[in-house]
Design a protein around this motif. Structure first.
Motif, PDB file in Angstrom:
ATOM      1  N   GLY A  42       0.819  -1.212   0.000  1.00  9.80           N
ATOM      2  CA  GLY A  42       0.000   0.000   0.000  1.00  9.80           C
ATOM      3  C   GLY A  42       0.850   1.258   0.000  1.00  9.80           C
ATOM      4  O   GLY A  42       0.553   2.218  -0.708  1.00  9.80           O
ATOM      5  N   GLY A  43       1.933   1.249   0.789  1.00  8.22           N
ATOM      6  CA  GLY A  43       2.842   2.393   0.804  1.00  8.22           C
ATOM      7  C   GLY A  43       3.512   2.613  -0.539  1.00  8.22           C
ATOM      8  O   GLY A  43       3.668   3.752  -0.994  1.00  8.22           O
ATOM      9  N   GLU A  44       3.904   1.499  -1.206  1.00  7.35           N
ATOM     10  CA  GLU A  44       4.519   1.613  -2.543  1.00  7.35           C
ATOM     11  C   GLU A  44       3.523   2.205  -3.544  1.00  7.35           C
ATOM     12  O   GLU A  44       3.886   3.022  -4.394  1.00  7.35           O
ATOM     13  CB  GLU A  44       4.985   0.235  -3.016  1.00  7.35           C
ATOM     14  CG  GLU A  44       6.168  -0.327  -2.229  1.00  7.35           C
ATOM     15  CD  GLU A  44       6.460  -1.771  -2.580  1.00  7.35           C
ATOM     16  OE1 GLU A  44       5.612  -2.412  -3.261  1.00  7.35           O
ATOM     17  OE2 GLU A  44       7.518  -2.277  -2.180  1.00  7.35           O
ATOM     18  N   LEU A  45       2.251   1.788  -3.434  1.00  7.76           N
ATOM     19  CA  LEU A  45       1.223   2.314  -4.350  1.00  7.76           C
ATOM     20  C   LEU A  45       0.990   3.805  -4.109  1.00  7.76           C
ATOM     21  O   LEU A  45       0.765   4.571  -5.064  1.00  7.76           O
ATOM     22  CB  LEU A  45      -0.089   1.532  -4.160  1.00  7.76           C
ATOM     23  CG  LEU A  45      -0.097   0.114  -4.719  1.00  7.76           C
ATOM     24  CD1 LEU A  45      -1.335  -0.641  -4.265  1.00  7.76           C
ATOM     25  CD2 LEU A  45      -0.030   0.122  -6.246  1.00  7.76           C
ATOM     26  N   LYS A  46       1.052   4.239  -2.850  1.00 13.28           N
ATOM     27  CA  LYS A  46       0.881   5.667  -2.554  1.00 13.28           C
ATOM     28  C   LYS A  46       2.029   6.478  -3.151  1.00 13.28           C
ATOM     29  O   LYS A  46       1.830   7.608  -3.617  1.00 13.28           O
ATOM     30  CB  LYS A  46       0.794   5.880  -1.045  1.00 13.28           C
ATOM     31  CG  LYS A  46      -0.546   5.424  -0.460  1.00 13.28           C
ATOM     32  CD  LYS A  46      -0.567   5.523   1.049  1.00 13.28           C
ATOM     33  CE  LYS A  46      -1.882   4.962   1.601  1.00 13.28           C
ATOM     34  NZ  LYS A  46      -1.866   4.893   3.078  1.00 13.28           N
ATOM     35  N   ASP A  47       3.238   5.904  -3.130  1.00 10.56           N
ATOM     36  CA  ASP A  47       4.379   6.587  -3.760  1.00 10.56           C
ATOM     37  C   ASP A  47       4.161   6.731  -5.264  1.00 10.56           C
ATOM     38  O   ASP A  47       4.481   7.765  -5.858  1.00 10.56           O
ATOM     39  CB  ASP A  47       5.671   5.800  -3.497  1.00 10.56           C
ATOM     40  CG  ASP A  47       6.095   5.875  -2.034  1.00 10.56           C
ATOM     41  OD1 ASP A  47       5.637   6.805  -1.347  1.00 10.56           O
ATOM     42  OD2 ASP A  47       6.852   4.995  -1.591  1.00 10.56           O
ATOM     43  N   ILE A  48       3.604   5.680  -5.884  1.00 14.70           N
ATOM     44  CA  ILE A  48       3.292   5.738  -7.318  1.00 14.70           C
ATOM     45  C   ILE A  48       2.256   6.825  -7.584  1.00 14.70           C
ATOM     46  O   ILE A  48       2.346   7.578  -8.560  1.00 14.70           O
ATOM     47  CB  ILE A  48       2.780   4.357  -7.803  1.00 14.70           C
ATOM     48  CG1 ILE A  48       3.935   3.352  -7.895  1.00 14.70           C
ATOM     49  CG2 ILE A  48       2.067   4.469  -9.146  1.00 14.70           C
ATOM     50  CD1 ILE A  48       4.937   3.632  -8.991  1.00 14.70           C
ATOM     51  N   ASP A  49       1.279   6.926  -6.686  1.00 21.60           N
ATOM     52  CA  ASP A  49       0.225   7.934  -6.849  1.00 21.60           C
ATOM     53  C   ASP A  49       0.814   9.346  -6.794  1.00 21.60           C
ATOM     54  O   ASP A  49       0.399  10.241  -7.542  1.00 21.60           O
ATOM     55  CB  ASP A  49      -0.830   7.755  -5.751  1.00 21.60           C
ATOM     56  CG  ASP A  49      -2.075   8.580  -6.012  1.00 21.60           C
ATOM     57  OD1 ASP A  49      -2.452   8.710  -7.187  1.00 21.60           O
ATOM     58  OD2 ASP A  49      -2.663   9.113  -5.056  1.00 21.60           O
ATOM     59  N   LYS A  50       1.812   9.549  -5.913  1.00 25.51           N
ATOM     60  CA  LYS A  50       2.452  10.867  -5.831  1.00 25.51           C
ATOM     61  C   LYS A  50       3.200  11.192  -7.125  1.00 25.51           C
ATOM     62  O   LYS A  50       3.216  12.328  -7.583  1.00 25.51           O
ATOM     63  CB  LYS A  50       3.435  10.901  -4.653  1.00 25.51           C
ATOM     64  CG  LYS A  50       2.760  11.014  -3.297  1.00 25.51           C
ATOM     65  CD  LYS A  50       3.791  11.004  -2.187  1.00 25.51           C
ATOM     66  CE  LYS A  50       3.110  10.908  -0.825  1.00 25.51           C
ATOM     67  NZ  LYS A  50       4.099  10.700   0.256  1.00 25.51           N
ATOM     68  N   LYS A  51       3.816  10.167  -7.732  1.00 26.88           N
ATOM     69  CA  LYS A  51       4.611  10.385  -8.944  1.00 26.88           C
ATOM     70  C   LYS A  51       3.745  10.606 -10.173  1.00 26.88           C
ATOM     71  O   LYS A  51       4.005  11.477 -10.989  1.00 26.88           O
ATOM     72  CB  LYS A  51       5.512   9.167  -9.198  1.00 26.88           C
ATOM     73  CG  LYS A  51       6.752   9.097  -8.355  1.00 26.88           C
ATOM     74  CD  LYS A  51       7.588   7.919  -8.845  1.00 26.88           C
ATOM     75  CE  LYS A  51       8.739   7.633  -7.916  1.00 26.88           C
ATOM     76  NZ  LYS A  51       9.471   6.429  -8.321  1.00 26.88           N
ATOM     77  N   PHE A  52       2.709   9.758 -10.329  1.00 25.31           N
ATOM     78  CA  PHE A  52       1.958   9.754 -11.588  1.00 25.31           C
ATOM     79  C   PHE A  52       0.449   9.915 -11.407  1.00 25.31           C
ATOM     80  O   PHE A  52      -0.289   9.851 -12.381  1.00 25.31           O
ATOM     81  CB  PHE A  52       2.210   8.437 -12.347  1.00 25.31           C
ATOM     82  CG  PHE A  52       3.654   8.067 -12.461  1.00 25.31           C
ATOM     83  CD1 PHE A  52       4.533   8.844 -13.191  1.00 25.31           C
ATOM     84  CD2 PHE A  52       4.163   6.930 -11.827  1.00 25.31           C
ATOM     85  CE1 PHE A  52       5.869   8.511 -13.296  1.00 25.31           C
ATOM     86  CE2 PHE A  52       5.493   6.586 -11.918  1.00 25.31           C
ATOM     87  CZ  PHE A  52       6.359   7.377 -12.655  1.00 25.31           C
ATOM     88  N   GLY A  53      -0.024  10.107 -10.170  1.00 31.40           N
ATOM     89  CA  GLY A  53      -1.460  10.158  -9.903  1.00 31.40           C
ATOM     90  C   GLY A  53      -2.113  11.445 -10.369  1.00 31.40           C
ATOM     91  O   GLY A  53      -1.525  12.258 -11.094  1.00 31.40           O
ATOM     92  N   ARG A  54      -3.328  11.672  -9.894  1.00 34.46           N
ATOM     93  CA  ARG A  54      -4.126  12.798 -10.389  1.00 34.46           C
ATOM     94  C   ARG A  54      -3.541  14.166 -10.056  1.00 34.46           C
ATOM     95  O   ARG A  54      -3.805  15.144 -10.741  1.00 34.46           O
ATOM     96  CB  ARG A  54      -5.554  12.683  -9.832  1.00 34.46           C
ATOM     97  CG  ARG A  54      -6.386  11.662 -10.565  1.00 34.46           C
ATOM     98  CD  ARG A  54      -7.679  11.366  -9.866  1.00 34.46           C
ATOM     99  NE  ARG A  54      -7.470  10.559  -8.682  1.00 34.46           N
ATOM    100  CZ  ARG A  54      -8.450   9.939  -8.027  1.00 34.46           C
ATOM    101  NH1 ARG A  54      -9.675  10.032  -8.460  1.00 34.46           N
ATOM    102  NH2 ARG A  54      -8.194   9.219  -6.959  1.00 34.46           N
TER     103      ARG A  54
END
Length: 742
Positions: free
Chosen positions: A470-482
């Protein structure tokens, strides 16, 4: 010896049906598994996976330099993918096209094709490197995150699948035709995918319908508007098969003098602009859409296709409805989520199954990387323990190395060292034999032991594993998310209904604007909600009159001094780069009339309308909206009377002030509510007329600004309270000299 053994070139016979069946089955399996269908885990076909891996081996990082595309496709072909270089280059070029990929995996320099359908330049003319999202796909390859297999000639190894830190299959989509099966998956918004994955980690039993609340539909790189009903979208994601109706985004552009044109700013995904223009020209030539007069391509870096109507009396929605039926301004994008599960079994998956395959893959990658790190720590700790023993017995170790014939065996025997430890001690540099080094070794050992303990806890706890994922996915969201650059949703939603009856608001992207109307009647819309008192340029001799916050979908009402309400759509207002356009060219406002109020009436709101004669009434907000350029007569007046008051009702009491400075306060209930008319008398005057009126809550008191700009509130209003149509009393001391409340 038989004749067959004597002649190695001899032939054997078998039925044609069996021979063809076996060979075709082999070909079919090869096509399905190694060419046409993507892997559910990393969303890539073998050719794309090999391109990214080869670029990694060439060290083409997103922050590094570019290399010739010919070099890259040559390496891919020679090392991993023994097929045509043209096919490899075409596959790589697609990964670099921002109109094909929602999140580009390759960063291209040079001509990589365009939305018109033009091909990329030859590979010797273009250069490329990995794009930032590719780093996330490849992260962990050096840490035993995935299995490797020999390449086609056994000289190198290649990954079976990439570690893939984000769900690339859904983020970028995929399409392919195999033998007896095909796949077609649209791109999606990565921020929405991460949101759904995090919810799935919290609630593993979540349903496909609940996932659709987080992933409402595809998000195409070319934008557009989805007009598929929500229930159809849910069914498609639940079954893995379906279709989405995707329309071009368009808007009506006013040209003045009643003329207008339609501008298409986004076209459907995978539609070539040049072919779309050809098709529209054919529609004009064959008169399939008689209302369309001309089509022009005014595109530069952005899309701008101008559609001219034959007559200004044609409704834009009706014209677009006919074009949607007869051209690729509307397409159906098929969904067929046929993917390889674990890289072997093709299966049509639901949305949940695809996301589950990704999450299971991420867990396996996490476990393998953690175990690999533990093995590295164990190996390092073994060496460190040997170093520490050497430092504690430094003189004896030096003596053994200097005088013994076989120092390694002697060290192992005397200090009970392992072969690895003894070898490390013998390879130690003399400069390391200092006191400080011993302290650093102990510090490193303690840090590694602590890290190893954390990894043991991680490997033992499934809850901790999902928390890490979940933490890794949140990092992805910061990089490429909305919230990242280019991460916002591009494809909007609208209801199709009967195309002729679709309101224009449903086809316009809702955006905030600041509407400015100058004293000379020039109107414009600045993007965003800017400060209403911000400095804005005007023509010489002109200045600000009205400024308000609105949205592109709002219908903005300009109240004329003649009692007519004129309506313009926020999206049709000229942009804020220039000085705007005269409002009189957009609506039929007579030269002798001027705009007295600018407002945003909504359903359910009520407005107080009053003329300078002192007559007025309560009008529902929706009654102020006109459907034609000529406006709508709301307030009836005689002679030289003008519209004086048009304000939203907020309270239970009315306050009127005349040109004679007399103030009257009475209950709002005394005024009638009507859609149009003269109204009733608010205040009686011997001479002059009404200066201003407002509504307020009696319990809060009546407020106004005194000449010094301070707000004054009068709560004891008994002296000025009376019946409607009475004369009132002189306004209190400190009341504004212009007889206005604001």
């Amino acid at each position: 010896m038989s004749s067959d053994e004597e002649n190695p070139l001899s032939t054997s016979s078998e039925p044609l049906s069996r021979a063809i069946g076996e060979r075709y089955l082999t070909y079919a399996l090869s096509t399905i598994m190694h060419r046409a269908l993507p892997d559910a885990r990393d969303g890539l076909k073998p050719v794309h996976r090999r391109i990214l891996f080869a670029m990694r081996e060439l060290k083409l990082s997103p922050t590094g330099g570019f290399r010739k595309s010919a070099k890259i496709s040559g390496d891919v072909m020679g090392n991993y993918h023994p097929h045509g270089d043209a096919a490899i280059y075409d596959a790589m070029a697609r990964l670099a096209q921002d109109f094909a990929m929602r999140y580009k995996l390759v960063d291209g320099q040079g001509n990589f094709g365009n939305i018109d359908g033009d091909n990329p330049a030859a590979s010797r003319y273009t250069e490329a490197r990995l794009a930032s999202p590719s780093e996330s796909l490849l992260q962990g390859l050096a840490e035993d995150a995935v299995d490797f297999r020999p390449n086609y000639d056994g000289t190198l190894t290649e990954p079976v699948v990439l570690p893939a830190a984000f769900p690339n299959l859904l983020a970028n989509g995929a399409s392919g035709i195999a033998v007896g099966m095909a796949t077609n998956i649209p791109p999606h918004n990565l921020g929405e995918l991460v949101e759904a994955l995090l919810e799935m980690i919290k609630r593993p039993d979540i349903t496909d319908d609940e996932l659709v609340e987080h992933i409402p539909g595809p998000d195409f790189p070319t934008g557009g508007v989805l007009v598929e009903p929500p229930e159809n979208i849910r069914d498609a994601y639940r079954t893995g098969r379906g279709a989405f109706r995707l329309r071009a985004r368009w808007e009506k552009e006013e040209l003045g003098r009643g003329q207008w044109q339609i501008v298409v700013t986004e076209i459907p995904y995978q539609v070539q602009k040049s072919k779309l223009i050809e098709r529209l020209a054919e529609v004009i030539q064959t008169r399939k859409v008689p209302a369309l007069a001309d089509v022009r391509d005014e595109s530069a870096d952005d899309i701008r296709i101008v559609l001219e109507p034959k007559s200004r009396t044609v409704e834009p929605e009706m014209l677009m409805g006919m074009l949607f039926k007869n051209s690729d301004l509307e397409v159906r994008f098929s969904l067929n989520m046929n993917v390889l599960i674990d890289g072997r079994v093709p299966k049509v998956c639901s949305l949940k199954e695809v996301l589950r395959a990704f999450l299971d893959h991420r867990r396996e990658v996490l476990l393998r990387r953690s175990q690999h790190r533990m093995d590295k720590i164990d190996a390092r700790l073994e060496v460190l323990e040997g170093y520490i023993i050497a430092f504690l017995n430094l003189d004896r170790v030096i003596e053994i190395i200097r005088y013994e014939d076989e120092p390694k065996a002697m060290l192992m025997a005397e200090f009970e060292l392992s072969d690895v430890q003894a070898e490390a001690i013998l390879n130690m540099r003399l400069r390391s034999l200092r006191k400080l080094e011993e302290m650093e070794l102990k510090r490193e050992r303690d840090a590694l032991i602590e890290e190893r303990s954390g990894l043991e806890d991680l490997l033992a706890s499934e809850k901790l594993q999902w928390k890490t994922i979940g933490g890794e996915l949140k990092d992805i969201d910061k990089k490429f998310g909305r919230n990242a650059e280019g991460g916002a949703r591009r494809t909007g939603f609208a209801e199709a209904g009967e195309v002729e009856e679709v309101p224009i608001e449903a086809m316009i992207e809702r955006e905030p604007i600041t509407v400015i109307l100058s004293k000379m009647g020039w109107i414009r819309a600045m993007k965003g909600h800017n400060a209403l008192d911000a400095e804005v340029k005007f023509k010489d001799g002109d200045g600000p009159m009205f400024a308000m916050h609105a949205e592109t979908t709002d219908r903005i009402v300009a109240m004329g001094s003649n009692g007519r309400a004129y309506t313009v759509l926020g999206a049709n207002l000229p942009g804020g780069r220039g000085m705007g356009e005269p409002l009189r060219l957009m609506v039929d406002l007579p030269n002798e009339a001027e705009v007295t109020h600018l407002l945003l009436p909504k359903a359910g709101e009520k407005y107080l309308l009053a003329s300078s004669d002192g007559d007025g009434f309560i009008c529902p907000g929706e009654e102020l909206v006109a459907q034609t350029k000529s406006g709508k007569q709301v307030l009836n007046m005689k002679g030289a009377a003008k519209t004086t008051v048009c304000s939203k009702i907020d309270g239970d009491t009315v306050a009127c002030v005349g040109q004679n400075r007399k103030l009257l306060v009475f209950s709002l209930e005394e005024l009638p509510e009507m859609a149009r008319g003269k109204g009733v008398r608010l205040q009686k005057y011997k001479d002059g007329g009404l200066s201003d009126a407002k509504t307020f809550t009696l319990a809060d008191g009546l407020s106004w600004k005194d000449p010094a700009g301070r707000t004054r509130t009068e709560t004891d209003l008994a002296e000025w309270t009376g019946k409607r149509a009475s004369a009132g009393r002189m306004a209190p001391r400190g009341f504004p000299r212009d007889n206005r409340f604001t």
